[in-house]
Design a protein around this motif. Structure first.
Motif, short mmCIF file in Angstrom:
data_model
loop_
_atom_site.label_atom_id
_atom_site.label_comp_id
_atom_site.label_asym_id
_atom_site.label_seq_id
_atom_site.Cartn_x
_atom_site.Cartn_y
_atom_site.Cartn_z
N TRP A 257 0.85 -1.42 -0.19
CA TRP A 257 -0.37 0.13 0.11
C TRP A 257 1.30 1.36 -0.03
O TRP A 257 2.07 1.43 0.08
CB TRP A 257 -1.42 -0.22 1.18
CG TRP A 257 -0.12 0.13 2.31
CD1 TRP A 257 0.27 -0.84 3.14
CD2 TRP A 257 -0.15 1.25 3.12
NE1 TRP A 257 1.11 -0.74 3.89
CE2 TRP A 257 0.77 1.53 4.31
CE3 TRP A 257 -0.25 2.37 2.99
CZ2 TRP A 257 1.73 2.25 4.95
CZ3 TRP A 257 0.16 3.64 4.16
CH2 TRP A 257 0.87 3.29 4.95
N ALA A 258 0.14 2.59 -0.19
CA ALA A 258 1.22 3.50 0.45
C ALA A 258 -0.50 5.12 0.58
O ALA A 258 -1.95 4.85 0.04
CB ALA A 258 1.20 4.18 -0.98
N THR A 259 0.61 6.06 1.36
CA THR A 259 -1.17 6.40 1.07
C THR A 259 -1.46 7.41 0.05
O THR A 259 -2.46 7.79 0.72
CB THR A 259 0.18 7.98 2.50
OG1 THR A 259 0.73 8.37 1.54
CG2 THR A 259 0.91 7.75 3.32
N CYS B 162 -6.61 2.02 -0.37
CA CYS B 162 -5.88 2.03 0.36
C CYS B 162 -6.63 1.87 1.88
O CYS B 162 -5.82 1.23 2.60
CB CYS B 162 -4.32 1.02 0.60
SG CYS B 162 -3.17 1.10 -1.02
N LYS B 163 -6.62 3.16 1.84
CA LYS B 163 -7.24 3.65 4.03
C LYS B 163 -8.57 2.73 3.61
O LYS B 163 -8.11 2.89 4.92
CB LYS B 163 -7.67 5.32 3.42
CG LYS B 163 -7.84 5.92 4.88
CD LYS B 163 -8.20 7.87 4.66
CE LYS B 163 -8.63 8.18 5.73
NZ LYS B 163 -9.06 9.70 5.13
N ASN C 202 4.19 -1.19 2.94
CA ASN C 202 4.55 0.41 2.67
C ASN C 202 5.24 0.37 1.32
O ASN C 202 6.75 0.61 1.65
CB ASN C 202 4.47 1.26 3.56
CG ASN C 202 4.15 2.85 2.49
OD1 ASN C 202 5.12 3.30 2.15
ND2 ASN C 202 3.23 3.35 2.77
N GLN D 296 7.94 4.83 0.18
CA GLN D 296 7.98 6.11 1.09
C GLN D 296 8.52 6.18 2.83
O GLN D 296 8.27 4.45 3.20
CB GLN D 296 6.33 6.05 1.49
CG GLN D 296 5.19 6.80 0.17
CD GLN D 296 3.99 7.23 1.18
OE1 GLN D 296 3.26 6.25 0.96
NE2 GLN D 296 3.55 7.80 0.84
N ILE E 268 4.44 8.62 6.31
CA ILE E 268 2.76 7.55 6.74
C ILE E 268 2.95 7.58 8.00
O ILE E 268 1.75 7.34 9.06
CB ILE E 268 3.94 6.04 6.59
CG1 ILE E 268 4.63 5.87 6.69
CG2 ILE E 268 3.71 5.88 4.96
CD1 ILE E 268 5.35 4.23 6.67
N VAL F 115 -1.28 6.35 9.45
CA VAL F 115 -1.52 5.18 10.09
C VAL F 115 -1.48 5.03 11.58
O VAL F 115 -2.85 4.94 12.08
CB VAL F 115 -0.34 4.27 10.31
CG1 VAL F 115 0.27 3.38 11.49
CG2 VAL F 115 0.23 3.68 9.05
N VAL G 65 3.08 -2.46 9.73
CA VAL G 65 3.01 -1.98 9.11
C VAL G 65 4.79 -1.59 8.61
O VAL G 65 5.58 -0.90 9.78
CB VAL G 65 2.51 -0.25 9.04
CG1 VAL G 65 3.70 0.92 8.05
CG2 VAL G 65 1.26 0.15 9.72
N LEU H 154 8.91 -0.97 6.49
CA LEU H 154 9.25 -0.14 5.79
C LEU H 154 9.66 -0.67 5.13
O LEU H 154 10.22 -2.30 5.10
CB LEU H 154 10.14 1.04 6.08
CG LEU H 154 9.12 1.45 7.38
CD1 LEU H 154 10.69 2.27 8.37
CD2 LEU H 154 8.14 2.26 7.28
#
Length: 165
Positions: free
Chosen positions: A62-64, A69-70, A94, A97, A102, A106, A115, A117
């Motif tokens: 995912w990514a912000t 994704c949210k 993630n 990023q 992030i 989160v 989560v 990285l």
């Protein structure tokens, strides 16, 4: 600025499609691919498959900036809370990023599952991620049982995961 998320999405897709090793996404029956990543909270090192041996794993990329994704990440939280004692592990990787980019995202979602990285989206490339979100569901034997590209139906997703527990 609205261009930054679009540019980041295009960059990720190009990186994934042209990965250093030309990796294709795992398919049903493939073993989980090994990797090492650090957690956002505390920087703990997580090694796959060792860290999840004998567990059912939801491995979510995912990514912000990812529009789908949210809500889905937030929807996975109750499943994680309910089933982690039965052996469910959720790892939200993630894709590329920085931690500072992030952390608030989160925290605002109230995510308590790990989560991870993925600097430079190396893990995402190794998994052949071509779009976000991308989710792999892995059984207790370490084999990929489901691959979902894009948003999933949560009712079906819960049944899929609970069927492996």
């Amino acid at each position: 600025m609205k261009f930054a998320p679009v540019a980041a999405a295009l960059a990720l897709m190009l990186l994934a499609a042209c990965g250093e090793d030309g990796a294709k996404a795992p398919v049903t029956g493939d073993p989980v691919r090994p990797f090492v990543a650090r957690t956002l909270a505390g920087g703990e090192e997580i090694r796959l498959p060792e860290a999840v041996a004998g567990k059912v794993v939801v491995l979510r990329f995912w990514a912000t900036w990812c529009a789908f994704c949210k809500d889905e990440m937030k929807s996975i939280e109750p499943l994680w809370q309910k089933e982690r004692e039965r052996g469910l592990v959720v790892l939200a990787v993630n894709a590329g990023q920085k931690a500072e980019d992030i952390e608030k995202f989160v925290a605002d979602l109230g995510i308590t599952y790990p989560v991870l990285l993925d600097p430079g989206a190396k893990v995402a490339r190794a998994y052949g991620v071509t779009g976000l979100p991308m989710t792999f569901v892995v059984d207790r034997e370490g084999k990929v049982r489901h691959r979902i590209l894009g948003e999933s139906d949560m009712e079906g997703f819960v049944k899929m995961v609970e069927g492996l527990l």
